[in-house]
Design a protein around this motif. Sequence first.
Motif, short mmCIF file in Angstrom:
data_model
loop_
_atom_site.label_atom_id
_atom_site.label_comp_id
_atom_site.label_asym_id
_atom_site.label_seq_id
_atom_site.Cartn_x
_atom_site.Cartn_y
_atom_site.Cartn_z
N PRO A 190 0.82 -1.22 0.00
CA PRO A 190 0.00 0.00 0.00
C PRO A 190 0.85 1.27 0.00
O PRO A 190 0.36 2.33 -0.34
CB PRO A 190 -0.83 -0.12 1.28
CG PRO A 190 -0.10 -1.08 2.13
CD PRO A 190 0.63 -2.00 1.23
N LEU A 191 2.11 1.17 0.38
CA LEU A 191 2.98 2.35 0.41
C LEU A 191 3.73 2.57 -0.90
O LEU A 191 4.45 3.55 -1.04
CB LEU A 191 3.99 2.22 1.55
CG LEU A 191 3.38 2.13 2.95
CD1 LEU A 191 4.49 1.93 3.97
CD2 LEU A 191 2.57 3.37 3.26
N LYS A 192 3.57 1.62 -1.84
CA LYS A 192 4.29 1.75 -3.12
C LYS A 192 3.67 2.88 -3.94
O LYS A 192 2.46 2.96 -4.11
CB LYS A 192 4.22 0.44 -3.89
CG LYS A 192 5.07 0.47 -5.13
CD LYS A 192 5.43 -0.86 -5.72
CE LYS A 192 4.33 -1.83 -5.84
NZ LYS A 192 4.71 -3.02 -6.59
N ARG A 193 4.54 3.72 -4.46
CA ARG A 193 4.10 4.87 -5.25
C ARG A 193 4.20 4.58 -6.74
O ARG A 193 4.80 3.60 -7.15
CB ARG A 193 4.97 6.08 -4.91
CG ARG A 193 4.93 6.47 -3.47
CD ARG A 193 6.05 7.46 -3.20
NE ARG A 193 6.09 7.78 -1.79
CZ ARG A 193 5.61 8.90 -1.28
NH1 ARG A 193 5.11 9.81 -2.06
NH2 ARG A 193 5.69 9.12 0.00
N GLY A 194 3.69 5.47 -7.52
CA GLY A 194 3.80 5.35 -8.97
C GLY A 194 5.24 5.38 -9.44
O GLY A 194 5.61 4.71 -10.40
N THR A 195 6.08 6.16 -8.76
CA THR A 195 7.50 6.21 -9.13
C THR A 195 8.18 4.87 -8.87
O THR A 195 9.09 4.49 -9.61
CB THR A 195 8.23 7.32 -8.34
OG1 THR A 195 8.02 7.12 -6.95
CG2 THR A 195 7.74 8.69 -8.75
N ASP A 196 7.74 4.16 -7.84
CA ASP A 196 8.31 2.83 -7.57
C ASP A 196 7.94 1.85 -8.68
O ASP A 196 8.77 1.04 -9.11
CB ASP A 196 7.82 2.30 -6.22
CG ASP A 196 8.26 3.18 -5.06
OD1 ASP A 196 9.34 3.80 -5.17
OD2 ASP A 196 7.53 3.24 -4.05
N ARG A 197 6.70 1.92 -9.15
CA ARG A 197 6.27 1.06 -10.26
C ARG A 197 7.04 1.41 -11.54
O ARG A 197 7.47 0.53 -12.28
CB ARG A 197 4.78 1.20 -10.50
CG ARG A 197 3.95 0.37 -9.57
CD ARG A 197 2.47 0.40 -9.95
NE ARG A 197 1.70 0.51 -8.72
CZ ARG A 197 1.30 1.63 -8.14
NH1 ARG A 197 1.56 2.79 -8.71
NH2 ARG A 197 0.64 1.62 -7.02
N ALA A 198 7.19 2.70 -11.79
CA ALA A 198 7.92 3.13 -12.99
C ALA A 198 9.38 2.67 -12.92
O ALA A 198 9.95 2.23 -13.93
CB ALA A 198 7.86 4.65 -13.13
N GLU A 199 9.99 2.72 -11.75
CA GLU A 199 11.37 2.28 -11.62
C GLU A 199 11.48 0.76 -11.81
O GLU A 199 12.42 0.27 -12.42
CB GLU A 199 11.93 2.67 -10.26
CG GLU A 199 13.41 2.40 -10.15
CD GLU A 199 14.02 2.98 -8.90
OE1 GLU A 199 15.25 3.19 -8.91
OE2 GLU A 199 13.30 3.22 -7.91
N ALA A 200 10.48 0.01 -11.34
CA ALA A 200 10.48 -1.44 -11.54
C ALA A 200 10.42 -1.76 -13.04
O ALA A 200 11.14 -2.65 -13.52
CB ALA A 200 9.30 -2.07 -10.81
N TRP A 201 9.59 -1.04 -13.78
CA TRP A 201 9.52 -1.27 -15.23
C TRP A 201 10.82 -0.86 -15.92
O TRP A 201 11.27 -1.51 -16.87
CB TRP A 201 8.34 -0.52 -15.83
CG TRP A 201 7.05 -1.25 -15.63
CD1 TRP A 201 6.06 -0.94 -14.75
CD2 TRP A 201 6.63 -2.44 -16.31
NE1 TRP A 201 5.05 -1.87 -14.84
CE2 TRP A 201 5.37 -2.79 -15.79
CE3 TRP A 201 7.19 -3.23 -17.30
CZ2 TRP A 201 4.68 -3.90 -16.22
CZ3 TRP A 201 6.49 -4.34 -17.74
CH2 TRP A 201 5.25 -4.66 -17.20
#
Length: 188
Positions: free
Chosen positions: A14-25
Amino acid sequence: MRTSRKFWRWRRNPLKRGTDRAEAWAVLISGLLLVVGAPLAGVATGMSVAASGPRLPADWYSVSAVLTQKAPAPAPADEVSRSDQVRATVEWRTADGSRRRGLAWVMPNTPAGRHTIVWLDGTDRIRDSPHRGLQMRALAFGTLAATGTAALATAGFVLVHVRLARRRESQWDREWREVGPKWRPHRT
């Protein structure tokens, strides 16, 4: 029970941000470009360079020849020679079965009796291998393409990572400006 850190970028949180998802990609895409894209770019470029080389004359063909004597030692640097080969006497059979002799480029100190491939023209004269320079050029361009693809993938990831880190910092600053005053003790 210990949690696994292997795929932490892809776990639900729940604390994961959009920037974290973008960095994972970005990690996934740059990894694929490094592991799959760079070798494919190198091979494709090398094959393209090799295919675009000069065409052989129609009457040229290759035959197996045998060294008649041991090849000489490497020539001194001041003599006219190839950098890695020396001339030695070889013998081969022509299409009609007769034996012919001539000088061909071989590796230094190659023992007598060793087979080598020579290129002949329509008059059965030895010619330089038409593929020698082309193979080196294809290898060089293929290596450059693979290295360039890897460099672009790495530079792209670094650029994305830096931009996401700046965005993350600005989000943290904005949120701290909202929450920070609520946490300060009130002075009376």
